[in-house]
Design a protein around this motif. Structure first.
Motif, mmCIF file in Angstrom:
data_model
loop_
_atom_site.group_PDB
_atom_site.id
_atom_site.type_symbol
_atom_site.label_atom_id
_atom_site.label_comp_id
_atom_site.label_asym_id
_atom_site.label_seq_id
_atom_site.Cartn_x
_atom_site.Cartn_y
_atom_site.Cartn_z
ATOM 1 N N GLU A 179 2.895 40.826 -18.490
ATOM 2 C CA GLU A 179 2.670 39.398 -18.681
ATOM 3 C C GLU A 179 3.636 38.750 -19.993
ATOM 4 O OE1 GLU A 179 -1.504 38.360 -18.428
ATOM 5 O OE2 GLU A 179 -1.035 36.766 -19.991
ATOM 6 N N ARG A 183 6.249 35.502 -20.123
ATOM 7 C CA ARG A 183 5.924 34.570 -20.941
ATOM 8 C C ARG A 183 7.201 34.255 -21.924
ATOM 9 N NH1 ARG A 183 3.841 34.269 -26.142
ATOM 10 N NH2 ARG A 183 2.705 32.219 -26.816
ATOM 11 N N PRO A 194 4.576 27.349 -25.567
ATOM 12 C CA PRO A 194 4.037 28.660 -25.421
ATOM 13 C C PRO A 194 2.800 28.470 -24.625
ATOM 14 C CG PRO A 194 5.134 28.504 -27.689
ATOM 15 C CD PRO A 194 5.245 26.932 -26.814
ATOM 16 N N ALA A 197 3.617 28.337 -21.068
ATOM 17 C CA ALA A 197 4.151 29.487 -20.566
ATOM 18 C C ALA A 197 3.222 30.888 -20.336
ATOM 19 C CB ALA A 197 5.243 29.914 -21.705
ATOM 20 N N GLY A 198 2.215 30.715 -21.552
ATOM 21 C CA GLY A 198 0.989 31.594 -21.165
ATOM 22 C C GLY A 198 0.262 31.472 -19.967
ATOM 23 N N ALA A 201 2.733 32.421 -17.305
ATOM 24 C CA ALA A 201 2.819 34.032 -17.005
ATOM 25 C C ALA A 201 1.615 34.899 -16.347
ATOM 26 C CB ALA A 201 3.290 34.565 -18.423
ATOM 27 N N ARG A 202 0.478 34.293 -16.638
ATOM 28 C CA ARG A 202 -0.868 34.828 -16.214
ATOM 29 C C ARG A 202 -0.917 34.612 -14.636
ATOM 30 N NH1 ARG A 202 -6.021 35.294 -20.422
ATOM 31 N NH2 ARG A 202 -4.217 36.238 -22.111
ATOM 32 N N ALA A 211 7.033 32.454 -11.010
ATOM 33 C CA ALA A 211 6.751 31.693 -12.375
ATOM 34 C C ALA A 211 7.731 30.350 -12.315
ATOM 35 C CB ALA A 211 6.960 32.508 -13.536
ATOM 36 N N THR A 282 -4.091 28.832 -20.523
ATOM 37 C CA THR A 282 -4.235 28.433 -22.074
ATOM 38 C C THR A 282 -3.840 27.193 -22.238
ATOM 39 O OG1 THR A 282 -2.226 29.453 -21.590
ATOM 40 C CG2 THR A 282 -3.721 30.873 -22.691
#
Ligand SMILES: [Zn+2]
Length: 338
Positions: A179, A183, A194, A197-198, A201-202, A211, A282
């Protein structure tokens, strides 16, 4: 692209560099692993490393050989893909396509003569999709590999390859990216914020292409819109809620939307229980805080209602999407039918 630009896969790159520096590169490889983790990029970087004069089994990414390989114009490197199959009686194309005999004949003619310098490399993408005649012809090439050449088979479904093909290849298994690696890629290479992106990524199961798909389709915004609509309904907004249910039932991405809603309620349960570091979405963390205080039972029953709706609209039930969405949206939004 040089090895140093590849994200993750340190173990796999280590094996390939070791083979090059020891001068014992096998004639055929199978790069196996999930879609979108970078197998193809590694195959191209490997082809470059076999033709670049950098020390340590590396590819510099800058010299004429590396640049030509990256641009797809190097005489030593050939890449093939399954082609669309236009022959179906209904006129439908096989979306994945197949590798055909004329492509294999071309490979054979390219490999007939040794390269004047460097190593000839053939990259076979979708190597689990040979037409039978092509597979037989290709097997002959694998059995009598021309000198000074390397064949790299790339497949996300290695179980579909002929055992006789697999047994002639050095297999390199690629695992999903971490992950953190996805990210970092999204932030550094794609300029994604960020928190977003988090979240991507998850969602992406370690696949860069998955992604990228989420980002291209505006998925992040779409899911935020779904939550905003759902939270906007009061007790007296049943009409609006039913209209929204109808819209949802017509969406192509309804299953993904319900999957997302499950993760949204899961996140809120996790946040409710005081473990915000486990939140998947997130980028929506602030929204969870602003949201009215919920009790655990309500969050939990919402989660299960989404799960039930998802089961209802997918096989084997294949229930009515419209009715299912109406019941779900009324339940989640708390809107009441008067
Ligand atoms: Zn180079």
């Amino acid at each position: 692209m040089g090895f140093q630009e590849i994200i993750g896969h340190e173990r796999e790159l280590g094996i390939l560099k070791g083979l090059i520096t020891s001068g014992r590169v096998p004639h055929a490889f199978l790069f196996a692993g999930p879609d979108g983790v970078g197998k193809k990029l590694v195959a191209r970087a490997f082809a470059a490393a076999l033709n670049c004069e950098s020390p340590g089994g590396n590819s510099c990414g800058l010299c004429r050989d590396c640049a030509a390989i990256e641009g797809g114009s190097h005489p030593n490197v050939m890449e093939i893909w399954p082609l669309d199959k236009p022959v179906d009686k209904k006129g439908e194309r096989d979306p994945l396509g197949l590798i055909r005999i004329d492509q294999i004949r071309e490979v054979q003619s390219v490999l007939r003569y040794r390269a004047e310098r460097g190593t000839k490399v053939v990259i076979v993408n979708g190597a689990d999709r040979f037409m039978p005649a092509a597979a037989n012809a290709f097997l002959k090439t694998l059995e009598e590999p021309p000198g000074g050449s390397v064949i790299v088979l790339v497949s996300s479904r290695p179980a579909d390859l002929l055992p006789t093909v697999v047994s002639r290849c050095r297999r390199i298994n690629f695992r999903p990216l971490s992950e953190g690696a996805v990210r970092a890629y999204l932030i550094e290479k794609k300029g994604i914020a960020p928190a977003e992106a988090g979240a991507v990524a998850r969602l992406s199961d370690g696949s860069i292409s998955k992604a990228a798909g989420y980002i291209d389709e505006g998925w992040l915004q779409k899911r935020r819109d779904v939550v905003e609509r759902l939270l906007s309904f009061g007790q007296n907004d049943a009409d609006e809620a039913l209209k929204f249910a109808e819209e949802l039932s017509k969406r192509d991405d309804l299953e993904e939307t319900l999957d997302f809603l499950k993760s949204w309620y899961r996140d809120r349960i996790v946040a409710f229980e005081g473990a915000p570091h486990l939140i998947a979405n997130t980028d929506m963390q602030r929204r969870m805080k602003d949201d009215r205080v919920e009790d655990f039972n309500r969050l939990s029953s919402s989660f299960w209602a989404v799960e039930e709706a998802l089961r209802n609209i997918t096989p084997p039930r294949n229930g009515n999407r419209h009715l299912t969405m109406e019941a779900l949206v009324l339940k989640l939004s708390g809107a009441l039918l008067m």
